[in-house]
Design an enzyme around this catalytic site. Structure first.
Site, PDB file in Angstrom:
ATOM      1  N   MET A  32     -23.956 -30.515  55.875  1.00  0.00           N
ATOM      2  CA  MET A  32     -23.801 -31.540  54.838  1.00  0.00           C
ATOM      3  C   MET A  32     -23.827 -30.898  53.452  1.00  0.00           C
ATOM      4  SD  MET A  32     -25.556 -34.962  56.251  1.00  0.00           S
ATOM      5  CE  MET A  32     -27.241 -34.545  55.866  1.00  0.00           C
ATOM      6  N   HIS A  77     -28.180 -23.355  52.064  1.00  0.00           N
ATOM      7  CA  HIS A  77     -29.288 -22.424  51.812  1.00  0.00           C
ATOM      8  C   HIS A  77     -29.267 -21.338  52.883  1.00  0.00           C
ATOM      9  CE1 HIS A  77     -31.104 -24.657  55.072  1.00  0.00           C
ATOM     10  NE2 HIS A  77     -31.154 -25.781  54.354  1.00  0.00           N
ATOM     11  N   GLY A 103     -30.778 -21.012  55.582  1.00  0.00           N
ATOM     12  CA  GLY A 103     -30.726 -21.517  56.955  1.00  0.00           C
ATOM     13  C   GLY A 103     -29.276 -21.690  57.386  1.00  0.00           C
ATOM     14  N   HIS A 104     -28.492 -22.342  56.522  1.00  0.00           N
ATOM     15  CA  HIS A 104     -27.067 -22.498  56.816  1.00  0.00           C
ATOM     16  C   HIS A 104     -26.385 -21.120  56.896  1.00  0.00           C
ATOM     17  CE1 HIS A 104     -27.966 -26.372  54.552  1.00  0.00           C
ATOM     18  NE2 HIS A 104     -27.465 -26.850  55.672  1.00  0.00           N
ATOM     19  N   GLY A 157     -28.578 -25.545  64.102  1.00  0.00           N
ATOM     20  CA  GLY A 157     -29.909 -24.983  63.889  1.00  0.00           C
ATOM     21  C   GLY A 157     -30.981 -25.693  64.712  1.00  0.00           C
ATOM     22  N   ASP A 205     -33.111 -28.852  63.583  1.00  0.00           N
ATOM     23  CA  ASP A 205     -32.827 -30.217  64.036  1.00  0.00           C
ATOM     24  C   ASP A 205     -32.746 -30.209  65.564  1.00  0.00           C
ATOM     25  OD1 ASP A 205     -32.094 -31.767  61.363  1.00  0.00           O
ATOM     26  OD2 ASP A 205     -31.273 -29.757  61.233  1.00  0.00           O
ATOM     27  N   SER A 246     -34.778 -26.614  53.924  1.00  0.00           N
ATOM     28  CA  SER A 246     -34.075 -27.886  54.058  1.00  0.00           C
ATOM     29  C   SER A 246     -33.522 -28.272  52.700  1.00  0.00           C
ATOM     30  CB  SER A 246     -35.049 -28.975  54.525  1.00  0.00           C
ATOM     31  OG  SER A 246     -34.492 -30.255  54.295  1.00  0.00           O
TER      32      SER A 246
HETATM   33  P1  AMP Z   1     -27.561 -30.072  57.387  1.00  0.00           P
HETATM   34  O1  AMP Z   1     -26.697 -29.585  56.278  1.00  0.00           O
HETATM   35  O2  AMP Z   1     -28.975 -30.336  56.998  1.00  0.00           O
HETATM   36  O3  AMP Z   1     -26.925 -31.189  58.167  1.00  0.00           O
HETATM   37  O4  AMP Z   1     -27.665 -28.866  58.420  1.00  0.00           O
HETATM   38  C1  AMP Z   1     -26.512 -28.260  58.926  1.00  0.00           C
HETATM   39  C2  AMP Z   1     -26.926 -27.304  60.012  1.00  0.00           C
HETATM   40  O5  AMP Z   1     -27.810 -26.325  59.493  1.00  0.00           O
HETATM   41  C3  AMP Z   1     -27.667 -28.001  61.170  1.00  0.00           C
HETATM   42  O6  AMP Z   1     -27.242 -27.439  62.402  1.00  0.00           O
HETATM   43  C4  AMP Z   1     -29.098 -27.665  60.884  1.00  0.00           C
HETATM   44  O7  AMP Z   1     -29.918 -27.639  62.028  1.00  0.00           O
HETATM   45  C5  AMP Z   1     -28.963 -26.279  60.295  1.00  0.00           C
HETATM   46  N1  AMP Z   1     -30.156 -25.952  59.494  1.00  0.00           N
HETATM   47  C6  AMP Z   1     -30.675 -26.682  58.474  1.00  0.00           C
HETATM   48  N2  AMP Z   1     -31.815 -26.107  58.025  1.00  0.00           N
HETATM   49  C7  AMP Z   1     -32.009 -24.999  58.778  1.00  0.00           C
HETATM   50  C8  AMP Z   1     -33.023 -23.995  58.813  1.00  0.00           C
HETATM   51  N3  AMP Z   1     -34.070 -24.014  57.982  1.00  0.00           N
HETATM   52  N4  AMP Z   1     -32.907 -23.019  59.739  1.00  0.00           N
HETATM   53  C9  AMP Z   1     -31.838 -22.988  60.595  1.00  0.00           C
HETATM   54  N5  AMP Z   1     -30.862 -23.902  60.605  1.00  0.00           N
HETATM   55  C10 AMP Z   1     -30.938 -24.895  59.720  1.00  0.00           C
END
Ligand code: AMP
Length: 282
Positions: free
Chosen positions: A30, A34, A36-37, A147, A150, A185
């Site tokens: 989304m 960061h 994580g992404h 990730g 989630d 996050s």
């Molecule tokens: P989001 O943008 O929050 O929808 O996350 C997109 C993807 O990045 C999802 O598969 C999340 O699980 C993953 N993700 C978000 N935060 C982290 C993190 N801290 N470590 C690993 N993957 C992450």
């Protein structure tokens, strides 16, 4: 690297790449990217010839009272991070290019999505399954990277891929954390300074539970008490749920089964009402 906004253009490129025998990896996000992404993009890069990162704040996975409008949108910075990590395509569509005004087709998973976040966000996983299916149809990926942050989303999507015979391999990336343990996050940006200072206690609480399980604790109520103790009865925390679930099906366990249990929590930070989720395999 190029940024594509139109779904049909993205699909055309993907179909051409597949026809040329290329392996495609998709990283759905989304945005407001960061580290994580970035770790997901790095994994995608190692597993494919063409890496596509979707940046789309998906309206159908937000309830009306949630943070869809204020969710941070930072496409320029996201493009920079994607380029630095070797992505080939950023797919950043407008919501009305993805969903027709009268869109009436949804994908619903009915087991793994019921507990945990699903109990409090009853239409969330319907939105996630629908958009991920739709993104798979556009990106034609061989692999998709998600990730463990989630964990329930991973369980639901793995079930969807199995049940619908979708030819996509799901790769799960470990949780990336700040030095003090707080799981990265996009929503961490919402935290006040006071909340940010204590937020790592959530991770500390999960670690304390893991430690207790390794010493023989299997009682869920006891595990919950250990978690709550780590939050020091601080009024900045309000636990929405603490659950011990089967790591694959997400079904609630009455007793912890070592190595097969996931301990998952959602905690509101009460000053800003920011909702943080975290989990640990015990
Ligand atoms: P989001 O943008 O929050 O929808 O996350 C997109 C993807 O990045 C999802 O598969 C999340 O699980 C993953 N993700 C978000 N935060 C982290 C993190 N801290 N470590 C690993 N993957 C992450």
């Amino acid at each position: 690297m190029e940024t594509i906004h139109l779904p049909e253009e993205f699909q055309k490129i993907a179909l051409k790449a597949r026809a040329a025998g290329k392996k495609i990896a998709l990283v759905p996000t989304m945005g407001n990217l960061h580290d994580g992404h970035a770790s997901l993009i790095d994994i995608a890069r190692k597993n494919a010839d063409l890496v596509a990162v979707s940046v789309f704040v998906n309206p159908t996975q937000f309830a009306p009272n949630e943070d869809y409008d204020k969710y941070p949108r930072t496409l320029k910075a996201d493009e920079k991070l994607c380029a630095e990590h070797g992505a080939d395509i950023v797919f950043a569509p407008a919501p009305d290019a993805i969903y027709a005004k009268d869109a009436s087709t949804f994908v619903v998973e009915n087991a793994c999505s019921q507990g945990l976040c699903g109990r409090y966000r009853p239409t969330h996983f319907r939105g996630v399954c629908t958009v991920v299916n739709l993104l798979f149809n556009l990106a034609q990926p061989n692999v998709a990277v998600f990730g463990q942050k989630d964990a329930q989303q991973v369980a639901v999507l793995k079930r969807m891929v199995r049940d619908l015979h979708i030819p996509v391999e799901i790769i799960v990336a470990p949780i990336v954390r700040e030095g003090d343990g707080l799981a990265l996050s996009s929503r961490n940006k919402y935290l006040s300074a006071r909340e940010r200072a204590v937020a790592p206690q959530i991770c500390a609480g999960l670690n304390a539970v893991k430690c207790a399980v390794s010493e023989g604790v299997v009682d869920v109520a006891k595990a919950r008490k250990i978690f709550e103790e780590a939050l020091h009865a601080n009024p900045l925390f309000e636990t929405q749920y603490f659950e011990c679930v089967d790591a694959t099906t997400m079904s609630q366990l009455s007793e912890i089964v070592p190595r097969e249990t996931l301990v998952a929590v959602a905690v509101f930070m009460t000053e800003t009402r920011t909702r943080l989720i975290d989990n640990i395999r015990v």
